[in-house]
Design a protein around this motif. Structure first.
Motif, PDB file in Angstrom:
ATOM      1  N   SER A  54       0.833  -1.196   0.000  1.00  0.00           N
ATOM      2  CA  SER A  54       0.000   0.000   0.000  1.00  0.00           C
ATOM      3  C   SER A  54       0.873   1.252   0.000  1.00  0.00           C
ATOM      4  O   SER A  54       0.604   2.217  -0.726  1.00  0.00           O
ATOM      5  N   THR A  57       2.664   1.451  -3.559  1.00  0.00           N
ATOM      6  CA  THR A  57       1.794   1.782  -4.699  1.00  0.00           C
ATOM      7  C   THR A  57       0.940   3.018  -4.446  1.00  0.00           C
ATOM      8  O   THR A  57       0.217   3.457  -5.341  1.00  0.00           O
ATOM      9  N   SER A  58       0.976   3.566  -3.249  1.00  0.00           N
ATOM     10  CA  SER A  58       0.162   4.717  -2.847  1.00  0.00           C
ATOM     11  C   SER A  58      -1.334   4.440  -3.002  1.00  0.00           C
ATOM     12  O   SER A  58      -2.113   5.331  -3.334  1.00  0.00           O
ATOM     13  N   LYS A  59      -1.721   3.192  -2.786  1.00  0.00           N
ATOM     14  CA  LYS A  59      -3.133   2.803  -2.824  1.00  0.00           C
ATOM     15  C   LYS A  59      -3.509   2.215  -1.473  1.00  0.00           C
ATOM     16  O   LYS A  59      -2.704   1.525  -0.849  1.00  0.00           O
ATOM     17  N   PRO A  60      -4.733   2.461  -1.030  1.00  0.00           N
ATOM     18  CA  PRO A  60      -5.160   1.826   0.213  1.00  0.00           C
ATOM     19  C   PRO A  60      -5.298   0.310   0.015  1.00  0.00           C
ATOM     20  O   PRO A  60      -5.497  -0.157  -1.112  1.00  0.00           O
ATOM     21  N   ALA A  63      -8.208  -1.069  -1.969  1.00  0.00           N
ATOM     22  CA  ALA A  63      -8.355  -0.675  -3.375  1.00  0.00           C
ATOM     23  C   ALA A  63      -8.063  -1.822  -4.334  1.00  0.00           C
ATOM     24  O   ALA A  63      -8.672  -1.940  -5.377  1.00  0.00           O
ATOM     25  N   GLY A  65      -6.415  -4.106  -7.175  1.00  0.00           N
ATOM     26  CA  GLY A  65      -5.843  -3.789  -8.483  1.00  0.00           C
ATOM     27  C   GLY A  65      -4.628  -4.630  -8.764  1.00  0.00           C
ATOM     28  O   GLY A  65      -3.996  -5.172  -7.854  1.00  0.00           O
ATOM     29  N   ASP A  67      -1.564  -3.846  -9.940  1.00  0.00           N
ATOM     30  CA  ASP A  67      -0.271  -3.378  -9.452  1.00  0.00           C
ATOM     31  C   ASP A  67      -0.160  -3.561  -7.938  1.00  0.00           C
ATOM     32  O   ASP A  67       0.888  -3.917  -7.420  1.00  0.00           O
ATOM     33  N   PHE A  68      -1.256  -3.358  -7.206  1.00  0.00           N
ATOM     34  CA  PHE A  68      -1.235  -3.567  -5.761  1.00  0.00           C
ATOM     35  C   PHE A  68      -1.037  -5.049  -5.443  1.00  0.00           C
ATOM     36  O   PHE A  68      -0.220  -5.413  -4.611  1.00  0.00           O
TER      37      PHE A  68
END
Length: 158
Positions: A54, A57-60, A63, A65, A67-68
């Motif tokens: 997280s 990838t700057s995603k919570p 989220a 996906g 890439d996560f």
């Protein structure tokens, strides 16, 4: 079915408890880890990998996906391979009081498994199926391939 074998020599004596064939104690420090602790340790490690992914990838976490998911799997693999191989267990193992030890020729050792064993275990755990196929000593295919076993760790100060 009756057996003519002497007491203590039959096949039931060969398998008295998980780890018996490896020379491990039935319970307490050094005994084969329970499934509950192993699953909890896996969950903790997967959660830590998700937190790191997280941040990368700057995603919570929720989220998702591609890439996560890829970042989480790569992080989990790296954590598992390096920590298991070099210090005998992941963060989840440590928190759950577990340790991964090498088994060579039916003898268990107190040393670390080594980086190659850590990589073998991590690759097979990431494939999932080898981890859910196991033997009487609670060793999954990943442990058999890496020649390791997960045991309960001695608690410090006890």
């Amino acid at each position: 079915m009756a057996s003519s074998a002497q007491p203590g020599t039959g096949p039931s004596e060969e398998f008295r408890f998980p780890g018996n064939r490896l020379g491990l104690p039935q319970d307490g420090p050094g005994s084969v880890a329970t499934w509950g602790r192993r699953v909890l340790a896996l969950f903790v490690d997967w959660l830590i990998a998700a937190l790191i992914a997280s941040a990368v990838t700057s995603k919570p976490i929720w989220a998702g996906g591609n890439d996560f998911s890829t970042a989480q799997l790569v992080t989990f693999f790296a954590m598992t391979a390096i920590l298991t191989g070099l210090v005998g267990g992941t963060i989840g193992h440590r928190l759950c009081g577990l340790r991964v030890i090498p088994v060579r020729g039916g003898t268990t050792y107190t040393s670390q498994p080594g980086l190659l064993a850590g990589v073998i275990r991590a690759v097979l755990i990431c494939l999932v199926i080898p981890a859910v196929v196991f033997d009487r000593d609670r060793r999954g295919l990943h442990d058999l391939a890496a020649k390791t076993v997960v045991v309960q760790r001695q608690v410090s100060g006890a």
